[in-house]
Design a protein around this motif. Structure first.
Motif, short mmCIF file in Angstrom:
data_model
loop_
_atom_site.label_atom_id
_atom_site.label_comp_id
_atom_site.label_asym_id
_atom_site.label_seq_id
_atom_site.Cartn_x
_atom_site.Cartn_y
_atom_site.Cartn_z
N GLY A 122 0.57 -0.97 0.23
CA GLY A 122 0.17 -0.33 0.37
C GLY A 122 0.89 0.94 -0.09
N GLN A 123 2.32 0.94 0.04
CA GLN A 123 2.83 2.23 0.17
C GLN A 123 3.94 2.59 -1.55
OE1 GLN A 123 5.95 1.63 3.70
NE2 GLN A 123 4.54 2.69 4.59
N ARG A 124 4.03 3.88 -1.48
CA ARG A 124 4.24 4.52 -2.95
C ARG A 124 4.87 5.60 -3.01
NH1 ARG A 124 2.70 7.09 -6.76
NH2 ARG A 124 2.68 6.66 -9.33
N ILE A 125 6.35 5.16 -3.70
CA ILE A 125 7.28 6.15 -3.62
C ILE A 125 7.20 6.94 -5.28
CG2 ILE A 125 9.66 7.11 -3.72
CD1 ILE A 125 9.60 5.46 -1.05
N ASN A 126 7.24 8.13 -5.80
CA ASN A 126 7.40 8.45 -6.88
C ASN A 126 8.25 9.68 -6.25
OD1 ASN A 126 7.08 9.63 -9.19
ND2 ASN A 126 4.77 9.17 -9.39
N TYR A 127 8.90 9.05 -7.68
CA TYR A 127 10.52 10.73 -7.02
C TYR A 127 10.98 10.85 -8.64
CZ TYR A 127 14.76 13.29 -4.93
OH TYR A 127 15.60 13.68 -4.83
N PRO A 128 11.33 12.14 -9.38
CA PRO A 128 12.34 13.16 -10.90
C PRO A 128 13.72 12.34 -10.32
CG PRO A 128 11.83 14.31 -8.83
CD PRO A 128 10.90 13.30 -8.47
N GLY A 129 14.07 11.11 -9.40
CA GLY A 129 15.65 11.12 -9.66
C GLY A 129 15.59 9.78 -9.94
N HIS A 130 17.08 9.18 -8.93
CA HIS A 130 18.01 8.05 -8.65
C HIS A 130 16.54 7.25 -7.55
CE1 HIS A 130 19.57 7.98 -12.40
NE2 HIS A 130 20.36 9.05 -11.27
N VAL A 131 16.09 6.67 -6.60
CA VAL A 131 15.92 5.77 -5.79
C VAL A 131 16.52 4.53 -5.13
CG1 VAL A 131 14.04 5.04 -4.41
CG2 VAL A 131 13.92 6.69 -6.04
N VAL A 132 17.19 4.36 -4.05
CA VAL A 132 17.58 3.83 -3.35
C VAL A 132 17.37 3.45 -1.81
CG1 VAL A 132 19.73 3.16 -1.53
CG2 VAL A 132 20.52 4.55 -4.15
N ILE A 133 16.71 2.16 -1.55
CA ILE A 133 16.03 1.87 -0.51
C ILE A 133 16.54 0.99 0.27
CG2 ILE A 133 14.10 0.38 -0.05
CD1 ILE A 133 12.16 1.35 -2.86
N GLU A 142 5.20 0.48 -4.26
CA GLU A 142 5.36 0.55 -5.77
C GLU A 142 6.26 1.73 -5.84
OE1 GLU A 142 3.13 2.13 -9.70
OE2 GLU A 142 1.74 1.68 -7.85
N VAL A 143 7.48 1.09 -6.49
CA VAL A 143 8.49 2.79 -6.17
C VAL A 143 8.10 3.10 -7.91
CG1 VAL A 143 10.73 2.71 -6.38
CG2 VAL A 143 9.79 1.29 -4.61
N VAL A 144 7.60 4.00 -8.35
CA VAL A 144 8.67 4.89 -9.62
C VAL A 144 9.20 5.19 -9.90
CG1 VAL A 144 6.96 6.36 -11.50
CG2 VAL A 144 6.42 4.45 -10.52
N ALA A 145 10.47 6.04 -9.99
CA ALA A 145 11.56 6.93 -10.73
C ALA A 145 11.76 7.12 -11.70
CB ALA A 145 12.74 6.22 -9.87
N TYR A 146 11.90 8.41 -11.59
CA TYR A 146 12.70 8.56 -13.22
C TYR A 146 14.30 8.14 -13.56
CZ TYR A 146 9.91 12.84 -13.85
OH TYR A 146 7.95 13.62 -14.15
N GLY A 147 14.32 7.77 -12.82
CA GLY A 147 16.24 7.03 -13.00
C GLY A 147 16.25 5.94 -12.55
N ASN A 148 17.17 4.93 -11.91
CA ASN A 148 16.97 4.14 -12.00
C ASN A 148 16.72 4.36 -10.46
OD1 ASN A 148 19.11 3.81 -13.56
ND2 ASN A 148 20.91 4.60 -12.53
N VAL A 149 16.31 2.44 -10.03
CA VAL A 149 15.74 1.60 -8.37
C VAL A 149 16.85 0.96 -8.21
CG1 VAL A 149 14.07 1.02 -7.22
CG2 VAL A 149 13.31 2.31 -8.96
N MET A 150 17.25 1.19 -7.26
CA MET A 150 18.34 -0.09 -6.06
C MET A 150 17.32 -0.61 -4.49
SD MET A 150 22.46 0.19 -4.96
CE MET A 150 22.99 -0.31 -6.80
N VAL A 151 17.68 -1.57 -4.66
CA VAL A 151 16.58 -2.50 -3.19
C VAL A 151 17.74 -3.09 -2.90
CG1 VAL A 151 15.01 -3.33 -2.57
CG2 VAL A 151 14.53 -1.87 -4.75
N MET A 152 17.77 -2.52 -1.69
CA MET A 152 19.16 -3.16 -0.87
C MET A 152 18.66 -4.66 -0.22
SD MET A 152 21.50 -1.22 -1.11
CE MET A 152 22.98 -2.07 -1.18
N GLY A 153 17.46 -5.47 -0.33
CA GLY A 153 17.20 -6.28 -0.04
C GLY A 153 16.29 -6.81 -0.96
N SER A 154 14.88 -7.63 -0.72
CA SER A 154 14.27 -8.10 -1.79
C SER A 154 13.15 -7.03 -2.53
CB SER A 154 13.39 -9.21 -0.61
OG SER A 154 14.37 -10.54 -0.42
N CYS A 155 13.00 -7.74 -3.61
CA CYS A 155 11.65 -6.87 -4.43
C CYS A 155 10.69 -7.66 -5.16
CB CYS A 155 12.65 -6.30 -5.76
SG CYS A 155 11.61 -5.15 -6.66
N ARG A 156 9.87 -7.44 -4.46
CA ARG A 156 8.52 -8.11 -4.73
C ARG A 156 7.39 -7.14 -4.74
NH1 ARG A 156 10.81 -11.17 0.03
NH2 ARG A 156 11.75 -12.98 -0.68
N GLY A 157 7.83 -6.16 -4.86
CA GLY A 157 6.15 -5.24 -5.39
C GLY A 157 6.42 -5.12 -6.97
#
Length: 228
Positions: A122-133, A142-157
């Motif tokens: 239910g949580q969502r991020i929308n950012y006009p750049g890179h996103v590191v979680i 949900e993660v929406v980024a204009y640039g790259n997305v890096m997830v240091m753990g598991s990504c299931r969304g």
């Protein structure tokens, strides 16, 4: 997922945001209704789109609607507006609740948002750049980024990198099993019902023909799998 079109006033002008997940016709009709409802109120105001439509014909149609109601398109003010929006969109997928937690989400000067927590359903991020979680992206997040997305753990969304049309965007995660993966306008779903036994980081990127490729992030490992 919140409103189809949102109009925000800033000291530089109006910033018009639209949900990139919606069909263009829905966006066009929604923008027209908002302009009609505020007839005369925005006349003479400068405006820019938060996210430029990928297709020029779509961009022109949206511009024409705004100009029809007296708005002045000045895309250069977007560069002035976005750096001064100190709170990126971080909250519930409905958009009804935004989280203003400086320790959880910190935009940096190089256009990277650092999220120091996991994202729950239910949580969502929308950012006009890179996103590191620094955590996991759970199913339903949900993660929406204009640039790259890096997830240091598991990504299931659901993850969308290069949301503004950047075909060079990348998605990296320690365990990459998203419900849906998007890079620019290409879409893929996780194979094998989202199961992945890989115990090493993986990277997703676009091939020259627009296919999303997922392989081991460590280049010494053989190329992994592709997603269709």
């Amino acid at each position: 997922m919140g409103e189809v079109v949102t109009i925000k006033g800033t000291r530089h002008g109006l910033l018009i945001l639209f949900d990139p997940e919606k069909d263009f016709e829905d966006i066009r009709q929604n923008l027209y209704k908002k302009m009609e409802a505020a007839r005369g109120f925005f006349k003479g105001a400068k405006f820019a789109f938060y996210q430029e439509p990928v297709k020029n014909e779509h961009k022109e149609k949206l511009e024409q609607i705004c100009q029809q109601y007296g708005l002045i398109h000045q895309p250069e003010i977007r560069a002035k507006i976005i750096p001064n929006t100190t709170t990126p969109t971080v909250g519930s997928s409905t958009g009804s609740h935004l989280v203003n937690d400086a320790t959880a989400s910190q935009p940096s000067q190089n256009g990277t948002l650092l999220v120091k927590r996991s994202l729950r359903s239910g949580q969502r991020i929308n950012y006009p750049g890179h996103v590191v979680i620094l955590g996991d992206v759970h199913a339903g997040a949900e993660v929406v980024a204009y640039g790259n997305v890096m997830v240091m753990g598991s990504c299931r969304g659901v993850v969308h990198a290069g949301a503004a049309g950047d075909e060079n965007a990348r998605v990296v995660a320690h365990r990459l099993t998203p419900a849906q993966l998007r890079i620019s306008s290409s879409i893929a779903c996780s194979p094998a019902d989202g199961e992945n036994d890989a115990d090493y980081p993986e990277i997703a990127y676009l091939s020259p023909d627009g296919q999303i490729i997922v392989e081991a992030y460590n280049s010494s490992r053989p190329a992994g799998r592709s997603s269709n």
